[in-house]
Design a protein around this motif. Structure first.
Motif, mmCIF file in Angstrom:
data_model
loop_
_atom_site.group_PDB
_atom_site.id
_atom_site.type_symbol
_atom_site.label_atom_id
_atom_site.label_comp_id
_atom_site.label_asym_id
_atom_site.label_seq_id
_atom_site.Cartn_x
_atom_site.Cartn_y
_atom_site.Cartn_z
ATOM 1 N N THR A 31 0.839 -1.183 0.000
ATOM 2 C CA THR A 31 0.000 0.000 0.000
ATOM 3 C C THR A 31 0.874 1.233 0.000
ATOM 4 O OG1 THR A 31 -0.096 0.408 2.370
ATOM 5 C CG2 THR A 31 -1.583 -1.272 1.514
ATOM 6 N N ARG A 32 0.240 2.363 -0.246
ATOM 7 C CA ARG A 32 0.949 3.638 -0.160
ATOM 8 C C ARG A 32 0.897 4.181 1.260
ATOM 9 N NH1 ARG A 32 -1.473 3.183 -5.048
ATOM 10 N NH2 ARG A 32 -0.246 3.699 -6.883
ATOM 11 N N LEU A 33 0.283 3.443 2.155
ATOM 12 C CA LEU A 33 0.175 3.852 3.551
ATOM 13 C C LEU A 33 1.200 3.075 4.376
ATOM 14 C CD1 LEU A 33 -3.709 3.866 3.749
ATOM 15 C CD2 LEU A 33 -2.212 5.855 3.627
ATOM 16 N N PRO A 34 1.827 3.727 5.336
ATOM 17 C CA PRO A 34 2.929 3.092 6.077
ATOM 18 C C PRO A 34 2.441 2.176 7.200
ATOM 19 C CG PRO A 34 2.642 5.348 6.820
ATOM 20 C CD PRO A 34 1.668 5.164 5.682
ATOM 21 N N PHE A 35 1.844 1.066 6.829
ATOM 22 C CA PHE A 35 1.310 0.147 7.828
ATOM 23 C C PHE A 35 2.434 -0.505 8.634
ATOM 24 C CE2 PHE A 35 -2.753 0.197 5.535
ATOM 25 C CZ PHE A 35 -3.645 0.110 6.583
ATOM 26 N N ILE A 36 2.265 -0.534 9.940
ATOM 27 C CA ILE A 36 3.060 -1.367 10.834
ATOM 28 C C ILE A 36 2.341 -2.702 10.927
ATOM 29 C CG2 ILE A 36 3.855 -1.668 13.218
ATOM 30 C CD1 ILE A 36 3.839 1.436 13.415
ATOM 31 N N GLU A 37 3.077 -3.781 10.793
ATOM 32 C CA GLU A 37 2.433 -5.089 10.760
ATOM 33 C C GLU A 37 2.575 -5.808 12.101
ATOM 34 O OE1 GLU A 37 3.607 -7.469 7.454
ATOM 35 O OE2 GLU A 37 3.499 -5.787 6.041
ATOM 36 N N ASN A 38 1.442 -6.143 12.695
ATOM 37 C CA ASN A 38 1.383 -7.060 13.838
ATOM 38 C C ASN A 38 2.221 -6.608 15.029
ATOM 39 O OD1 ASN A 38 -0.186 -8.946 12.233
ATOM 40 N ND2 ASN A 38 1.725 -9.442 11.185
ATOM 41 N N ASP A 39 2.225 -5.308 15.288
ATOM 42 C CA ASP A 39 3.004 -4.788 16.419
ATOM 43 C C ASP A 39 2.243 -3.627 17.056
ATOM 44 O OD1 ASP A 39 4.863 -3.913 18.264
ATOM 45 O OD2 ASP A 39 6.559 -4.012 16.880
ATOM 46 N N GLU A 57 -6.349 -2.028 10.828
ATOM 47 C CA GLU A 57 -6.981 -2.955 9.895
ATOM 48 C C GLU A 57 -6.814 -4.359 10.489
ATOM 49 O OE1 GLU A 57 -6.186 -4.915 5.471
ATOM 50 O OE2 GLU A 57 -4.603 -3.879 6.573
ATOM 51 N N ALA A 58 -7.888 -4.946 10.987
ATOM 52 C CA ALA A 58 -7.874 -6.319 11.477
ATOM 53 C C ALA A 58 -8.358 -7.215 10.349
ATOM 54 C CB ALA A 58 -8.754 -6.459 12.717
ATOM 55 N N TRP A 59 -7.533 -8.138 9.938
ATOM 56 C CA TRP A 59 -7.793 -8.906 8.723
ATOM 57 C C TRP A 59 -7.329 -10.344 8.931
ATOM 58 C CZ3 TRP A 59 -3.989 -10.826 5.122
ATOM 59 C CH2 TRP A 59 -2.666 -10.650 5.566
ATOM 60 N N ALA A 60 -7.523 -11.176 7.924
ATOM 61 C CA ALA A 60 -6.980 -12.527 7.911
ATOM 62 C C ALA A 60 -6.642 -12.890 6.473
ATOM 63 C CB ALA A 60 -7.970 -13.531 8.494
ATOM 64 N N PRO A 61 -5.647 -13.741 6.269
ATOM 65 C CA PRO A 61 -5.230 -14.070 4.905
ATOM 66 C C PRO A 61 -6.304 -14.720 4.057
ATOM 67 C CG PRO A 61 -3.512 -14.675 6.458
ATOM 68 C CD PRO A 61 -4.724 -14.298 7.270
ATOM 69 N N ALA A 96 -0.765 -15.931 16.396
ATOM 70 C CA ALA A 96 -0.908 -16.115 17.840
ATOM 71 C C ALA A 96 -0.505 -14.867 18.612
ATOM 72 C CB ALA A 96 -0.069 -17.308 18.294
ATOM 73 N N GLU A 97 0.492 -14.136 18.129
ATOM 74 C CA GLU A 97 0.949 -12.954 18.862
ATOM 75 C C GLU A 97 -0.087 -11.838 18.892
ATOM 76 O OE1 GLU A 97 3.089 -12.520 14.741
ATOM 77 O OE2 GLU A 97 2.320 -14.121 16.049
ATOM 78 N N ASN A 98 -1.106 -11.946 18.032
ATOM 79 C CA ASN A 98 -2.153 -10.922 17.999
ATOM 80 C C ASN A 98 -3.384 -11.304 18.818
ATOM 81 O OD1 ASN A 98 -0.706 -9.138 16.351
ATOM 82 N ND2 ASN A 98 -1.370 -10.191 14.493
ATOM 83 N N ALA A 99 -3.344 -12.468 19.475
ATOM 84 C CA ALA A 99 -4.477 -12.876 20.308
ATOM 85 C C ALA A 99 -4.787 -11.849 21.402
ATOM 86 C CB ALA A 99 -4.228 -14.251 20.911
ATOM 87 N N PRO A 100 -3.786 -11.247 22.069
ATOM 88 C CA PRO A 100 -4.106 -10.222 23.075
ATOM 89 C C PRO A 100 -4.845 -9.024 22.492
ATOM 90 C CG PRO A 100 -1.876 -11.023 23.404
ATOM 91 C CD PRO A 100 -2.346 -11.586 22.096
ATOM 92 N N PHE A 101 -4.503 -8.648 21.261
ATOM 93 C CA PHE A 101 -5.222 -7.539 20.629
ATOM 94 C C PHE A 101 -6.684 -7.912 20.432
ATOM 95 C CE2 PHE A 101 -6.941 -5.103 17.149
ATOM 96 C CZ PHE A 101 -6.466 -3.822 17.378
ATOM 97 N N LYS A 102 -6.952 -9.145 20.018
ATOM 98 C CA LYS A 102 -8.332 -9.591 19.805
ATOM 99 C C LYS A 102 -9.106 -9.624 21.110
ATOM 100 C CE LYS A 102 -9.506 -12.757 16.972
ATOM 101 N NZ LYS A 102 -9.670 -14.090 16.340
ATOM 102 N N GLN A 103 -8.426 -9.913 22.205
ATOM 103 C CA GLN A 103 -9.094 -9.878 23.500
ATOM 104 C C GLN A 103 -9.427 -8.450 23.914
ATOM 105 O OE1 GLN A 103 -6.094 -12.584 25.623
ATOM 106 N NE2 GLN A 103 -8.014 -13.112 26.623
ATOM 107 N N ASP A 117 -7.956 5.949 20.054
ATOM 108 C CA ASP A 117 -7.342 7.062 20.753
ATOM 109 C C ASP A 117 -6.095 6.517 21.450
ATOM 110 O OD1 ASP A 117 -6.562 9.023 22.565
ATOM 111 O OD2 ASP A 117 -8.606 9.625 23.028
ATOM 112 N N ALA A 118 -4.919 6.944 21.019
ATOM 113 C CA ALA A 118 -3.676 6.395 21.563
ATOM 114 C C ALA A 118 -3.490 6.744 23.036
ATOM 115 C CB ALA A 118 -2.484 6.888 20.749
ATOM 116 N N LYS A 119 -4.029 7.842 23.481
ATOM 117 C CA LYS A 119 -3.854 8.245 24.884
ATOM 118 C C LYS A 119 -4.569 7.275 25.819
ATOM 119 C CE LYS A 119 -3.392 13.205 23.959
ATOM 120 N NZ LYS A 119 -4.001 14.553 24.191
ATOM 121 N N SER A 120 -5.804 6.971 25.500
ATOM 122 C CA SER A 120 -6.618 6.130 26.382
ATOM 123 C C SER A 120 -6.705 4.688 25.920
ATOM 124 C CB SER A 120 -8.037 6.703 26.464
ATOM 125 O OG SER A 120 -8.653 6.667 25.179
ATOM 126 N N GLU A 121 -6.248 4.415 24.704
ATOM 127 C CA GLU A 121 -6.370 3.110 24.052
ATOM 128 C C GLU A 121 -7.834 2.711 23.864
ATOM 129 O OE1 GLU A 121 -3.419 -0.052 24.893
ATOM 130 O OE2 GLU A 121 -2.826 1.217 26.589
#
Length: 447
Positions: A31-39, A57-61, A96-103, A117-121
């Motif tokens: 993409t032309r957008l600077p995505f950080i992947e899985n972090d 963007e929450a996605w799956a292959p 698997a490392e993204n399971a905490p994000f899904k929770q 909102d990055a301040k409050s998450e």
């Protein structure tokens, strides 16, 4: 709007990789957008340092709508000017490392997009499903405004929408639906957020177990959105909800019939303002309705029309990634037509184009299984299993069990199911599904 549900994996496994098949490579399309992947931690730190929101963007292959967004929307040059307005984060929900994000952030279907909102998450806005470029631009604007705390007067339409968005982002679907409903009741003619609010309302009603209200809301809103990009999703979601209404409920038949007419209306003429993926989902809703009605002839006609539409869209795609977006729906249409051999050339091409991707061989395994070419199916399954990961690997193994049963090796079939169960039980919280585990145990008991 035929969303790829992430929670009811049981239903996906029961259908193999056809209901929501595996899809392309393990990383988002360029993409032309600077995505950080899985972090998430890195994205959060950068967003706080820069004082900007996070777009997730929450996605799956395997998710066709995710791939459509990556190939046709998130690559649009008009979004490049947005690069500095957000920190961009792509979360592969299969890892698997993204399971905490899904929770932390509820993901009931794919794709799901958040503005955080990055301040409050906290999530200021959630969008479930695909979007056109124009719709995404509005989502980004609304998300920034929501993070900034700007809203209209207390009890006003904008303030109601902000409150609804925040509840919806927290998966409080019932309360969100009530507020979306209030906002829509007050919406003036031409309100630019009407389509977004209505689509969110429909998903919230469906997710909270009220398919009849979902169907009736879609039917009432369709005339207002008939010429808008939301038309396909409103008609398709409404028809899907109507089909979920109990068969003995008074008025169900009329509701299904009316929403079927709306869906056919969308497909009656070319709609360049609507994503091909959304139109394909509309075909699927209509095919399901005809199947339930017992109208095999009309369902077959729809499937042929659907397959021709997908072939045309794949031929128009400018990149291999764009072409492969349509692989899953094409395979599904060919299988339903009893013509799995039609899928082989496209899937072989995708396997050449994406040699590290588990999806083309997984789909080939399903196509060869339908053709009863057991050795070819097993070889394709081997290639998919060598590359697969996460919850989707369970589905690949279940197809493998069917392949082994088909060639008469009940021991190997059971071994594949046992491996699927082992993986399912080892999934981390956020990916583990008790329903999937129970289904696999039941299938093992009967094997």
């Amino acid at each position: 709007m035929r969303l790829s549900r992430s929670i009811p994996l049981l239903a996906l496994l029961a259908a193999g990789p056809l209901a929501a098949p595996p899809k392309m490579s393990a990383a988002p399309a360029q993409t032309r957008l600077p995505f950080i992947e899985n972090d998430y931690s890195s994205a959060l730190a950068k967003a706080r340092a820069r004082g900007v929101p996070i777009f997730v963007e929450a996605w799956a292959p395997w998710c066709h709508t995710c791939r459509s967004m990556q190939a046709f929307v998130l690559t649009d040059p008009s979004l490049a000017k947005r690069a500095d307005q957000f920190v961009w984060l792509a979360i592969d929900t299969e890892r698997a490392e993204n399971a905490p994000f899904k929770q932390k952030y509820p993901i009931d279907a794919l794709p799901t997009f958040f503005v955080l909102d990055a301040k409050s998450e906290s999530a200021a806005l959630r969008w479930v499903g695909g979007a056109s470029v124009a719709q995404l631009q509005k989502i980004l604007d609304d998300g920034r405004r929501g993070v900034g705390g700007a809203s209209g007067s207390a009890g006003g339409i904008e303030e109601l929408l902000d409150r609804a968005d925040r509840l919806y982002a927290k998966n409080d679907n019932a309360r969100a639906a009530a507020l979306y409903g209030q906002a829509l009741e007050r919406a003036p003619a031409g309100w630019p957020k009407y389509g977004r609010a209505l689509e969110s309302l429909l998903f919230a009603l469906d997710a909270s177990g009220d398919p009849e209200r979902c169907a009736r809301a879609a039917l009432a809103a369709y005339p207002r959105l008939r010429k808008k990009p939301s038309a396909a999703n409103v008609a398709g979601s409404g028809l899907g909800c109507a089909l979920s209404v109990p068969a003995d409920r008074a008025g169900r038949g009329d509701l299904v019939s009316a929403l079927r007419s709306d869906a056919l209306d969308v497909l009656a003429a070319p709609r360049p303002d609507i994503a091909a993926d959304d139109l394909s989902g509309l075909y699927q809703a209509l095919e399901e309705e005809r199947e339930r009605a017992g109208d095999a002839a009309e369902r077959t006609a729809l499937l042929e029309r659907h397959a021709a539409f997908l072939e045309k869209e794949a031929a128009r795609a400018r990149t291999p990634a764009g072409r492969a977006v349509f692989d899953s729906h094409r395979l599904g249409a060919y299988l339903d037509l009893g013509q799995p051999q039609r899928a082989i050339p496209m899937l072989e091409q995708s396997e050449r184009d994406f040699p590290g991707d588990y999806n083309p061989p997984a789909r080939l395994a399903s196509a060869y299984r339908a053709m009863k070419k057991w050795d070819d199916a097993a070889a394709a399954s081997d290639r998919a299993l060598a590359k697969g990961y996460g919850p989707r690997k369970i589905g690949i193994l279940q197809v493998r069990a069917d392949i082994e049963a088909g060639r008469g090796d009940t021991t190997a079939s059971r071994r594949a199911l046992e491996e699927a169960l082992r993986i399912a039980e080892a999934m981390p919280e956020g990916q583990r599904s008790d329903r999937t585990i129970a289904a696999l145990k039941k299938k093992l008991e009967g094997s």
